[in-house]
Write a protein that holds these residues in place. Structure first.
Motif, PDB file in Angstrom:
ATOM      1  N   GLY A   1      15.602  86.824  49.688  1.00 16.54           N
ATOM      2  CA  GLY A   1      15.528  86.577  51.123  1.00 16.54           C
ATOM      3  C   GLY A   1      15.604  87.831  51.966  1.00 16.54           C
TER       4      GLY A   1
ATOM      5  N   ARG B   1      10.758  77.622  47.474  1.00 20.27           N
ATOM      6  CA  ARG B   1      11.412  77.131  48.688  1.00 20.27           C
ATOM      7  C   ARG B   1      11.458  78.175  49.805  1.00 20.27           C
ATOM      8  NH1 ARG B   1      14.292  72.439  47.001  1.00 20.27           N
ATOM      9  NH2 ARG B   1      15.924  72.606  48.566  1.00 20.27           N
ATOM     10  N   ARG B   2      11.105  79.411  49.483  1.00 22.59           N
ATOM     11  CA  ARG B   2      11.023  80.453  50.514  1.00 22.59           C
ATOM     12  C   ARG B   2       9.612  80.611  51.086  1.00 22.59           C
ATOM     13  NH1 ARG B   2      15.769  83.115  50.732  1.00 22.59           N
ATOM     14  NH2 ARG B   2      17.012  83.306  48.818  1.00 22.59           N
TER      15      ARG B   2
ATOM     16  N   GLY C   1       6.662  79.631  53.317  1.00 19.94           N
ATOM     17  CA  GLY C   1       6.565  78.818  54.524  1.00 19.94           C
ATOM     18  C   GLY C   1       5.311  77.978  54.648  1.00 19.94           C
TER      19      GLY C   1
ATOM     20  N   PRO D   1      17.126  78.506  48.972  1.00 28.38           N
ATOM     21  CA  PRO D   1      17.363  77.758  50.205  1.00 28.38           C
ATOM     22  C   PRO D   1      17.570  76.263  49.959  1.00 28.38           C
ATOM     23  CG  PRO D   1      15.541  79.293  50.495  1.00 28.38           C
ATOM     24  CD  PRO D   1      15.882  79.294  49.040  1.00 28.38           C
TER      25      PRO D   1
ATOM     26  N   THR E   1      17.138  73.911  52.069  1.00 34.19           N
ATOM     27  CA  THR E   1      16.007  73.213  52.686  1.00 34.19           C
ATOM     28  C   THR E   1      14.757  74.069  52.520  1.00 34.19           C
ATOM     29  OG1 THR E   1      17.468  72.219  54.338  1.00 34.19           O
ATOM     30  CG2 THR E   1      15.100  72.222  54.812  1.00 34.19           C
TER      31      THR E   1
ATOM     32  N   GLU F   1      11.430  76.013  53.133  1.00 36.03           N
ATOM     33  CA  GLU F   1      10.892  76.577  54.371  1.00 36.03           C
ATOM     34  C   GLU F   1       9.444  76.175  54.609  1.00 36.03           C
ATOM     35  OE1 GLU F   1      11.623  80.784  54.277  1.00 36.03           O
ATOM     36  OE2 GLU F   1      13.756  80.517  53.808  1.00 36.03           O
ATOM     37  N   GLY F   2       8.836  75.484  53.637  1.00 33.21           N
ATOM     38  CA  GLY F   2       7.441  75.077  53.757  1.00 33.21           C
ATOM     39  C   GLY F   2       7.151  73.888  52.864  1.00 33.21           C
TER      40      GLY F   2
END
Length: 268
Positions: free
Chosen positions: A28, A56-57, A59, A87, A89, A91-92
């Motif tokens: 990150g 998960r990073r 987008g 993450p 949640t 991000e995309g």
């Protein structure tokens, strides 16, 4: 290596055999330029870059394609490591590595081999049945798409759960090459910190078996005993299939590559 480790890679280059696979993280606190520059440095120095794709990073599909496109420009897309990432949640549009694999985007940019994660001691945030289902689904998806696969495991201090897990992988009909993760030599406090973070067993009995004690945290520890014991167990169990090692360089690229060179020489 991380995106910040180019100086360390240059320092260690003469100790690492040409053609060695070197993974490049997707953290990150890194950006696109750092990740691409690190992958390019790996390639330029004669090694094989394995950039991470942290699902998960990512987008958007556009961001994924931009990343792969930039990697392709520097000749660093043949091998990638698709992993879910940290993450909570997404991000995309990619909640896990399976969704990246199923997207069909990888092949567009010249990907030939995809590493996927294995967890011999489980995952602190994912149930075991989910881990097994995803491993099976990812293996099947890669085979369907004509992509080669490698299972890259979390590091461990104890050979017993590793061997049990390898047996369970093979019992599921998955014959993919497995690369067992092990830390290179590093400070004991640092190793224990990573172990806690990743849910790796590190009680007094386990770490004593590995080669250090919880009562003396000031020194460093290396994987000599773990690697030797694992090799012996694998030699006794031909059903284990293709198994190699992957080194986590918590103590630095040079310390790890020097350890590998010295250990290998001692076995000759």
């Amino acid at each position: 290596m991380t995106g910040k480790d180019i100086p360390g890679l240059i320092e260690a280059k003469d100790s690492i055999p040409q053609g060695t696979k070197i993974n490049v993280t997707f953290l990150g606190n890194e950006d696109l330029e750092m990740r691409v520059a690190a992958a390019k440095a790996v390639r330029d120095l004669g090694f094989v870059p394995v950039p991470h794709i942290s699902a998960r990073r990512i987008g958007s599909q556009q961001q994924l394609e931009e990343f792969l496109g930039r990697l392709q420009e520097v000749g660093a897309t043949e091998h990638v490591f698709s992993v879910g990432g940290d993450p909570a949640t997404p991000e995309g549009p990619y909640p896990d590595s399976l969704s990246v694999i199923r997207s069909g985007v990888l092949q567009k940019y010249g990907v030939r081999e995809v590493s996927i994660a294995g967890y011999p001691e489980g995952h602190p945030d994912i149930a075991d049945d989910v881990l097994w289902r995803h491993l099976e689904d990812k293996s099947a998806a890669l085979k369907e798409q004509g992509l080669d696969a490698v299972i890259l495991t979390q590091f461990a201090f104890d050979t017993d759960p590793v061997m049990s897990w390898i047996d369970a992988v093979r019992a599921r009909g998955i014959d993919t090459q497995i690369r067992v993760g092990t830390p290179g030599p590093a400070g004991i406090k640092r190793l224990l910190g990573f172990a806690r973070r990743f849910g790796v067993g590190a009680n007094a009995m386990i770490v004593k078996k590995y080669g250090f004690s919880l009562t003396n945290l000031m020194g460093t520890a290396g994987p000599d005993r773990f690697v030797t014991d694992l090799a012996s167990l694998l030699a006794e169990d031909p059903s284990s299939g293709r198994v190699g090692l992957h080194f986590y360089t918590f103590g630095g690229l040079l310390a790890t590559s020097d350890w590998v060179r010295q250990f290998t020489a001692a076995q000759a």
